[in-house]
Design a protein around this motif. Structure first.
Motif, short mmCIF file in Angstrom:
data_model
loop_
_atom_site.label_atom_id
_atom_site.label_comp_id
_atom_site.label_asym_id
_atom_site.label_seq_id
_atom_site.Cartn_x
_atom_site.Cartn_y
_atom_site.Cartn_z
N PRO A 209 -1.63 4.76 1.60
CA PRO A 209 -1.74 3.58 0.73
C PRO A 209 -0.38 2.90 0.55
O PRO A 209 0.65 3.55 0.52
N ARG A 210 -0.42 1.63 0.44
CA ARG A 210 0.81 0.84 0.29
C ARG A 210 1.10 0.63 -1.19
O ARG A 210 0.21 0.41 -1.99
N VAL B 71 -9.58 -5.22 1.96
CA VAL B 71 -9.75 -4.72 3.32
C VAL B 71 -9.10 -3.35 3.42
O VAL B 71 -7.94 -3.18 3.05
N ARG B 72 -9.87 -2.35 3.87
CA ARG B 72 -9.32 -1.01 4.06
C ARG B 72 -8.40 -1.02 5.27
O ARG B 72 -8.78 -1.49 6.34
N ARG B 73 -7.22 -0.52 5.10
CA ARG B 73 -6.26 -0.47 6.20
C ARG B 73 -5.98 0.99 6.53
O ARG B 73 -5.93 1.83 5.63
N PRO B 74 -5.78 1.30 7.79
CA PRO B 74 -5.48 2.69 8.15
C PRO B 74 -4.09 3.09 7.67
O PRO B 74 -3.22 2.24 7.46
N GLY B 75 -3.91 4.36 7.48
CA GLY B 75 -2.61 4.87 7.09
C GLY B 75 -2.53 5.15 5.61
O GLY B 75 -3.52 5.03 4.87
#
Length: 70
Positions: free
Chosen positions: A67-68, A61-65
């Motif tokens: 990269p973790r 799932v693409r998450r905003p912000g």
């Protein structure tokens, strides 16, 4: 004479309340046992599967912000 009647009322009302609470608890317990037994009787019989699915690969799932890490 009136003192003895007042004593009976003073001692009898809490006793009757306590007795009512005990009877209510016993009836609720018996009802719960009955419902549990009927639920067990009506429950579907589990079917043994060959291999249980323990992990399903889900898409990322693409998450905003930013990269973790990790």
């Amino acid at each position: 004479m009136s003192g003895s009647i007042m004593t009976l009322i003073f001692l009898g009302v809490p006793f009757l309340f306590f007795l009512a609470v005990l009877v209510r608890g016993a009836l609720r317990t018996a009802q719960q046992w009955r419902f549990d037994r009927l639920a067990r009787i009506d429950a579907p019989v589990p079917v043994v599967a060959e291999t249980p699915v323990t992990h399903v690969a889900l898409p990322a799932v693409r998450r905003p912000g930013p990269p973790r890490l990790g």
